[in-house]
Design a protein around this motif. Structure first.
Motif, short mmCIF file in Angstrom:
data_model
loop_
_atom_site.label_atom_id
_atom_site.label_comp_id
_atom_site.label_asym_id
_atom_site.label_seq_id
_atom_site.Cartn_x
_atom_site.Cartn_y
_atom_site.Cartn_z
N TYR A 135 -34.39 -33.20 -38.75
CA TYR A 135 -34.63 -33.80 -39.97
C TYR A 135 -35.99 -33.32 -40.74
O TYR A 135 -35.88 -33.13 -41.84
CB TYR A 135 -34.87 -35.44 -40.01
N TRP A 136 -37.12 -32.88 -39.94
CA TRP A 136 -37.96 -32.36 -40.63
C TRP A 136 -37.75 -31.12 -40.62
O TRP A 136 -38.47 -30.33 -41.80
CB TRP A 136 -39.33 -32.69 -39.49
N GLN A 137 -36.89 -30.38 -40.11
CA GLN A 137 -36.46 -28.98 -40.57
C GLN A 137 -36.01 -28.88 -41.93
O GLN A 137 -36.34 -28.04 -42.80
CB GLN A 137 -35.44 -28.14 -39.73
N TRP A 138 -35.33 -29.87 -42.12
CA TRP A 138 -34.63 -30.11 -43.60
C TRP A 138 -35.32 -30.47 -44.65
O TRP A 138 -35.50 -29.76 -45.85
CB TRP A 138 -33.37 -31.00 -43.37
N TYR A 139 -36.75 -31.15 -44.12
CA TYR A 139 -37.55 -31.53 -45.05
C TYR A 139 -38.32 -30.43 -45.59
O TYR A 139 -38.63 -30.06 -46.69
CB TYR A 139 -38.44 -32.43 -44.24
N LYS A 140 -38.56 -29.47 -44.64
CA LYS A 140 -39.52 -28.36 -44.68
C LYS A 140 -38.58 -27.38 -45.65
O LYS A 140 -39.42 -26.78 -46.59
CB LYS A 140 -39.59 -27.72 -43.48
N SER A 141 -37.23 -27.15 -45.58
CA SER A 141 -36.46 -26.35 -46.28
C SER A 141 -36.50 -26.92 -47.59
O SER A 141 -36.62 -26.07 -48.76
CB SER A 141 -35.30 -26.35 -46.07
N VAL A 171 -40.95 -25.78 -54.01
CA VAL A 171 -42.16 -25.38 -54.76
C VAL A 171 -41.75 -23.84 -55.20
O VAL A 171 -42.30 -23.72 -56.24
CB VAL A 171 -43.13 -25.15 -53.40
N LEU A 172 -41.04 -23.13 -54.55
CA LEU A 172 -40.60 -21.93 -55.16
C LEU A 172 -39.98 -21.86 -56.32
O LEU A 172 -40.50 -21.18 -57.36
CB LEU A 172 -39.83 -21.07 -54.02
N GLN A 173 -39.03 -22.81 -56.35
CA GLN A 173 -38.18 -22.83 -57.50
C GLN A 173 -39.04 -23.28 -58.75
O GLN A 173 -38.77 -22.72 -59.99
CB GLN A 173 -37.03 -23.64 -57.31
N TYR A 201 -33.43 -18.52 -48.55
CA TYR A 201 -34.01 -19.33 -49.50
C TYR A 201 -33.99 -18.75 -50.81
O TYR A 201 -33.78 -19.39 -52.19
CB TYR A 201 -35.35 -19.74 -49.15
N PHE A 202 -34.02 -17.27 -50.94
CA PHE A 202 -34.31 -16.58 -52.29
C PHE A 202 -32.86 -16.76 -52.97
O PHE A 202 -32.76 -16.93 -54.14
CB PHE A 202 -34.70 -15.15 -52.17
N GLY A 203 -31.66 -16.99 -52.17
CA GLY A 203 -30.46 -16.95 -52.61
C GLY A 203 -30.26 -18.14 -53.35
O GLY A 203 -29.53 -18.33 -54.52
N VAL A 204 -30.78 -19.44 -52.62
CA VAL A 204 -30.74 -20.46 -53.30
C VAL A 204 -31.35 -20.81 -54.74
O VAL A 204 -30.77 -21.27 -55.63
CB VAL A 204 -31.37 -21.76 -52.40
N ILE A 205 -32.77 -20.16 -54.67
CA ILE A 205 -33.20 -20.36 -56.20
C ILE A 205 -33.03 -19.26 -57.23
O ILE A 205 -33.48 -19.55 -58.17
CB ILE A 205 -34.81 -20.36 -55.86
N LEU A 206 -32.41 -18.18 -56.75
CA LEU A 206 -32.00 -17.07 -57.74
C LEU A 206 -31.58 -17.60 -59.01
O LEU A 206 -31.79 -17.13 -60.09
CB LEU A 206 -30.81 -16.37 -57.17
N PRO A 207 -30.45 -18.60 -59.00
CA PRO A 207 -29.81 -19.02 -60.36
C PRO A 207 -30.86 -19.70 -61.27
O PRO A 207 -30.64 -20.04 -62.18
CB PRO A 207 -28.68 -19.93 -59.82
N GLU A 230 -30.40 -25.24 -39.45
CA GLU A 230 -31.88 -25.31 -39.59
C GLU A 230 -32.67 -25.27 -40.94
O GLU A 230 -33.35 -25.68 -41.27
CB GLU A 230 -32.66 -24.43 -38.57
N LYS A 231 -31.72 -24.35 -41.92
CA LYS A 231 -32.16 -24.16 -43.22
C LYS A 231 -31.69 -25.09 -44.12
O LYS A 231 -32.13 -25.11 -45.15
CB LYS A 231 -31.63 -22.66 -43.43
N PHE A 232 -30.75 -26.10 -43.70
CA PHE A 232 -30.24 -26.97 -44.71
C PHE A 232 -31.44 -27.56 -45.46
O PHE A 232 -32.60 -27.86 -44.75
CB PHE A 232 -29.61 -28.04 -43.92
#
Lengths: 285, 306
Positions: free
Chosen positions: A77-83, A89-91, A149-155, A230-232
């Motif tokens: 759960y805390w891994q998800w939180y970190k993701s 923050v990035l987005q 992660y960059f793929g997630v924020i790209l759009p 782990e990246k979810f």
């Protein structure tokens, strides 16, 4: 005299009814949170058997479920939180940077092609993002940005709604500031970063909350891009605890509470600026 | 050599800070973004809709076959589900928050600032979380909170999520719960921008509060109203996460499957991207046509005469 009294009485009744309506909706708005909190204190089997209830029973209710967040699948759960935090923050930071820049450019300068670009911003706001999912996904596969992660924020790098909002906001600022800054020897970029950005803080506040909340709660696109457990993000991860064989309420409910608490705290701290900022950059003409 | 390399940055800097170029530097990120994230994928969706796609790089032109096979039973059902939701979404989410915004601005409500910020809080929750709670609240057992309330009010407990109509009702309640505060703030921003003298003038002409609402407030917030309706139409037809969150894996007879849900199923789960592109373009056409009609009706293209 009599008539005024009559009007006052009518007004008092109306005021009472209106306030009562607001209180009712306030209860409706808050009730799911109360349910969520009460449920987070109960054992999962209890939830499966009885569903939601508002009771907190001594002996049955305890905070031990919150400990399950640390132990469930080695604390994933805390891994998800970190993701979720990293992506949010990035987005938000990148989106604010580009969104404010473009919105400012459209509002402050008169240049050839300005109307075309603004029209494109409006058109883009009317296209459902969902239809772009598949071609964007293919693009990510080719660029090897899948499960990244960059793929997630790209759009979301240059969010059209932010451009629109910042443009409206800057339209309300005096243009003389630009001239004054130039006379003081600033370049136009210096004027933007040193003079305009500080003035635009309420707008930044409003957009930070909107962007943060969009990112934190986004499901569809991150679900397509990310494939490693782990990246979810939290919404995807929580989705995986819902199964046809019974939902893992032990994790789901405290997880839901922990996911919403930080956002509510940030909101409560910033809500004055937030609402003022949103209202000032209103949708004009 | 040295001279050139010294002069170059200066020249570049001079170019970038010249008054002609500065505006274009400011808007450049959007232009790049537009080409990369919107134009290219849109064109490629159109192309994909005429193709059969096997893997990320191989594809074959098949003409209109995707469109011919498009209107299957499942897709028509998804169209119905999304349309039903979109219609109610627009009606409820335009009118109810407007009523609340007018009341909050009227001075009749005590502590209106408090309510404004409180009503916004549901928008901060993730739809997945909201869906879990609403699914349980509208649960099948007689002891589920809403059924308890129904019984207390003299009604019958229901199986809310088993039927398309009552399921849609739950979706609308959930959407209203989440979006009420957001739309109230949009409306308030418009209402607060209306100059007070307009109301005073109306009062001198002897207008009652209802006339004032229709003659002053409503025309005054037309731009905001257009904005709210436009994004609600878009959100309504493109709804996906709400239904996934509410029905989870049990979706009796596919009543919770929306157009985007169908697109996801065809494109990602079944990996038929060509077909899914045809679905996506149908959605785009639907949204654009409905919004165009709405904008014409709302007088968006009319020359401002006031």
């Amino acid at each position: 005299m009599k008539m005024r009294k009559h009007i006052n009485k009518r007004k008092a009744t109306l005021s009472f009814l209106a306030t009562a309506l607001m209180i009712i909706w306030a209860c409706v708005a808050m009730l799911p949170f109360v349910f969520m909190f009460c449920s987070s204190l109960k054992p999962g089997e209890e939830m499966l058997r009885k569903g939601l209830s508002l009771s907190i029973e001594p002996g049955v209710s305890s905070f031990s479920n919150y400990n399950a967040l640390n132990t469930y699948r080695d604390g994933i759960y805390w891994q998800w939180y970190k993701s979720s935090v990293i992506i949010m923050v990035l987005q938000t930071v990148i989106g604010l940077f580009f969104g404010s820049m473009v919105g400012y450019g459209l509002a402050m300068y008169n240049f050839k092609g300005r109307n075309l670009i603004f029209t494109l911003v409006l058109v883009v706001m009317m296209i459902p993002f969902e239809i772009l999912l598949l071609p964007l996904y293919r693009m990510l596969i080719r660029a090897k940005l899948v499960d990244n992660y960059f793929g997630v924020i790209l759009p979301y790098l240059v969010p059209p709604f932010m451009i629109f909002f910042f443009r409206q906001y800057v339209l309300g600022l005096p243009k003389e500031l630009l001239e004054a800054g130039r006379i003081d020897g600033c370049t136009d970029y210096g004027v933007f970063f040193r003079i305009m950005v500080p003035i635009m803080i309420p707008a930044f506040g409003a957009m930070t909350i909107l962007s943060g909340m969009n990112s934190w709660n986004n499901l569809l696109w991150p679900m397509i891009v990310l494939s490693t457990n782990e990246k979810f993000t939290i919404p995807i991860g929580m989705g995986t605890t819902i199964t046809p064989y019974g939902n893992a309420y032990d994790v789901l409910m405290p997880g839901a509470v922990m996911a919403v608490v930080p956002i509510i705290i940030i909101y409560l701290c910033a809500q004055k600026t937030f609402i003022a900022g949103l209202t000032a950059g209103s949708v004009k003409g | 050599m040295q001279q050139v390399s010294q002069r170059r940055p200066n020249r570049a800097a001079a170019f970038l800070t010249s008054r002609k170029v500065v505006p274009y530097v400011f808007v450049a990120p959007f232009v790049i973004y537009f080409l990369l994230i919107y134009l290219y994928p849109t064109v490629s969706t159109v192309m994909m809709s005429f193709q059969r796609i096997d893997g990320p790089t191989t594809s074959e032109w098949i003409g209109l076959k995707n469109y011919q096979k498009l209107f299957s039973r499942n897709f028509i059902q998804a169209l119905e589900t999304s349309t039903r939701y979109a219609i109610w979404d627009v009606i409820v989410l335009t009118i109810v928050p407007l009523l609340f915004a007018v009341l909050l601005h009227s001075g009749l409500v005590k502590g209106s600032a408090f309510f404004k910020s409180l009503f916004f809080i549901p928008a901060l929750t993730s739809i997945i979380v909201a869906g879990i709670v609403f699914r349980l609240a509208f649960g099948t057992q007689d002891t589920a909170p809403v059924n308890v309330l129904m019984t207390a009010l003299g009604g019958q407990p229901r199986q809310w999520l088993m039927f398309a109509d009552s399921g849609n009702f739950v979706l609308i309640v959930m959407t209203l719960w989440r979006w009420m505060g957001v739309n109230i703030i949009y409306y308030l921003s418009g209402i607060q921008a209306i100059p007070n003298d307009l109301y005073e003038a109306a009062e001198i002409d002897g207008a009652n509060p209802i006339q004032k609402f229709f003659k002053v407030t409503l025309p005054g917030i037309r731009p905001v109203l257009i904005y709210v309706i436009t994004i609600t139409v878009l959100g309504g037809f493109a709804m996906f996460t709400e239904s996934v969150a509410l029905w989870q894996q049990s979706n009796p007879g596919g009543i919770g499957r929306t157009i985007v849900g169908y697109l996801y199923q065809v494109g990602i789960t079944k990996a038929n991207m060509g077909m899914a592109s045809a679905v996506g373009l149908t959605l785009l056409a639907l949204v654009l046509v409905v919004n165009l009609i709405q904008l014409v009706l709302m007088g968006f293209f009319r020359k401002e005469d006031a």
